[in-house]
Design an enzyme around this catalytic site. Structure first.
Site, mmCIF file in Angstrom:
data_model
loop_
_atom_site.group_PDB
_atom_site.id
_atom_site.type_symbol
_atom_site.label_atom_id
_atom_site.label_comp_id
_atom_site.label_asym_id
_atom_site.label_seq_id
_atom_site.Cartn_x
_atom_site.Cartn_y
_atom_site.Cartn_z
ATOM 1 N N ASP A 72 -4.970 -3.211 4.833
ATOM 2 C CA ASP A 72 -3.922 -4.182 5.152
ATOM 3 C C ASP A 72 -2.629 -3.404 5.376
ATOM 4 O O ASP A 72 -1.987 -2.956 4.418
ATOM 5 C CB ASP A 72 -3.788 -5.192 4.006
ATOM 6 C CG ASP A 72 -2.699 -6.228 4.258
ATOM 7 O OD1 ASP A 72 -1.806 -5.977 5.094
ATOM 8 O OD2 ASP A 72 -2.725 -7.283 3.598
ATOM 9 N N PHE A 79 -1.202 -8.084 -2.344
ATOM 10 C CA PHE A 79 -0.769 -9.306 -1.675
ATOM 11 C C PHE A 79 -1.378 -9.315 -0.285
ATOM 12 O O PHE A 79 -1.153 -8.410 0.517
ATOM 13 C CB PHE A 79 0.760 -9.395 -1.560
ATOM 14 C CG PHE A 79 1.198 -10.697 -0.937
ATOM 15 C CD1 PHE A 79 1.373 -11.837 -1.722
ATOM 16 C CD2 PHE A 79 1.374 -10.802 0.434
ATOM 17 C CE1 PHE A 79 1.739 -13.042 -1.139
ATOM 18 C CE2 PHE A 79 1.741 -12.011 1.022
ATOM 19 C CZ PHE A 79 1.920 -13.132 0.230
ATOM 20 N N LYS A 124 3.795 -8.479 10.517
ATOM 21 C CA LYS A 124 5.244 -8.305 10.311
ATOM 22 C C LYS A 124 6.012 -7.622 11.454
ATOM 23 O O LYS A 124 6.539 -8.304 12.320
ATOM 24 C CB LYS A 124 5.488 -7.608 8.979
ATOM 25 C CG LYS A 124 5.120 -8.524 7.803
ATOM 26 C CD LYS A 124 5.800 -8.148 6.520
ATOM 27 C CE LYS A 124 5.732 -9.253 5.496
ATOM 28 N NZ LYS A 124 4.472 -9.333 4.743
#
Ligand SMILES: *Cc1c(COP(=O)(O)O)cnc(C)c1O
Length: 411
Positions: free
Chosen positions: A238, A153, A267
């Site tokens: 990532d 993702f 995040k």
């Protein structure tokens, strides 16, 4: 308040119960929002520490922290003060100018990442945007082929989405950027076949968050490092979900002993204030993007950067990496009926369930005052604030057998 009072006076007089404030707001949500998130579970109002309160006053222990975002929980004084002080000074200035918080945050991130002299940071506003910048960086190698992992993702923009494996996310929006190839994560032979002189980059999440907290072996990261180096391709990690202390290390890849060519963060970095970052390692990679080739209006604004600095300072000062490792270990080995396995590191964990649907468990946990996430149909994701205590997490572990029993009875 007056509405609440009128509800009170109706009590016990045979007047039909007035719907809760949350129910009323969710009806308005359904009539005013694009429905990409379906129906939200509850309407949250405020939080303190690891606890969050909904609009009707019910309290929950937040074991998800806004999907690994609220690293310092809610209302943390260091973050609130940093943001308030910066808001008074200047919230936004544009990238025609710069600010001290932006420069300080870039320097801090590069130091924490062990990036060599000549490295750089591009600030964005989200994880997707950080990955988008990374994709553009890889195009500057003169190659276009990107190898990504099955289960990956990387975000929802048409670039990042092309690297996101789930067909249901991708297919309604095709054609996306071409020349992206997926390989099974951890499969060394498949990676050896996939990476060649045409490859621009390999994108890897050291632990796949959305796929249900699935870690690739350290040896696989090292192989990806070797292959990309040998073929002149970039290794892009990532760490949007895994970075900034979540796993008990500053970054999840550090323990594999490798250094990527680029890393994306978001995040937890701003503790809830939107921010994303692309780190580029060394002058050669950093020099791939030159003046005018990329940009953003909001990215690198002093407010978000001051928030990022407060998060990094607090993680360091309050030893939150150690806390993530120590408290997270409580989730490492659960001997509870209905739990078949656990995965993850630090405070990024999955609880795999045997025969009990995860959405039902999520619902029962919520009723019992715990926010968790059904990350797959069979697994819960826990990503609590890095400040969570053993006592707080212990409260959930004590309640878990009962939650699972009730969910089982419903299934
Ligand atoms: C959340 C996430 C993204 C996307 O970040 P947004 O801030 O939602 O755009 C990308 N990659 C990973 C690994 C993520 O967990």
């Amino acid at each position: 308040m007056s509405a609440d009072r009128s509800t009170d006076t109706s009590e016990g007089r045979g007047v039909p119960e007035v719907a809760s404030k949350g129910t009323g707001l969710l009806t308005r949500y359904a009539a005013s929002m694009v429905q990409v998130f379906g129906t939200p579970q509850i309407v949250l109002a405020s939080g303190q520490g690891c606890w969050v309160t909904d609009i009707d006053g019910k309290r929950y222990l937040d074991l998800l922290s806004g999907i690994a975002v609220n690293a310092l929980g809610y209302g943390h004084p260091a973050l609130v003060q940093a943001v308030s002080k910066q808001a008074e000074a200047a919230i936004h200035i544009s990238n025609f100018f710069t600010s001290e918080p932006a420069i300080q945050l870039a320097e801090r991130l590069l130091a924490l990442a062990g990036a060599p002299t000549g490295s750089g940071v591009f600030f964005a506003n989200s994880g997707t945007e950080a990955n988008e910048a990374a994709i553009k960086l890889t195009r500057r190698t003169g190659r276009s082929r990107i190898i990504a992992m099955e289960g990956s993702f990387h975000g929802r923009s048409t670039g990042a989405l092309a690297l996101t494996h789930k067909a249901a996310y991708r297919e309604p929006f095709e054609p996306l950027i071409p020349d992206v190839h997926f390989v099974p994560p951890g499969d060394a032979d498949a990676l050896r076949v996939a990476v060649d002189g045409q490859t621009a980059a390999v994108f890897v999440e050291p632990i796949q968050g959305e796929a249900g907290i699935r870690e690739v072996p350290a040896g696989y990261l090292r192989l990806a490092r070797d292959l990309t180096r040998r073929h002149g391709a970039l290794l892009v990690l990532d760490e949007i979900q895994t970075g900034v202390g979540r796993t008990g290390d500053w970054f999840a890849h550090t323990s594999a002993g490798i250094r990527p060519d680029a890393m994306t963060l978001a995040k937890g970095l701003g503790g809830g204030v939107p921010i994303g970052a692309l780190l580029t390692y060394g002058p050669e990679v950093t020099g791939l993007l030159t003046a005018g080739q990329h940009g953003t209006t909001f990215g690198g604004n002093p407010l978000a950067c001051a928030a990022g600095l407060a998060v990094l300072d607090t993680i360091e000062r309050d030893h939150l990496l150690e806390n993530a490792t120590r408290v997270g270990a409580l989730l490492g080995d659960l001997n509870v009926p209905g739990v078949s396995a656990t995965r993850g590191r630090g405070l990024l964990r999955a609880i795999e369930l045997s025969g009990i649907p995860a959405p039902l468990v999520m619902q029962e946990a919520r009723d019992a005052g715990f926010i968790v996430n059904a990350v797959t149909p069979t697994a819960l994701r826990l990503a609590p604030p890095l400040i969570i205590t053993a006592d707080e997490l212990g409260g959930f572990l004590t309640a878990l057998p009962g939650i699972l029993e009730r969910a089982q009875a419903l299934s």
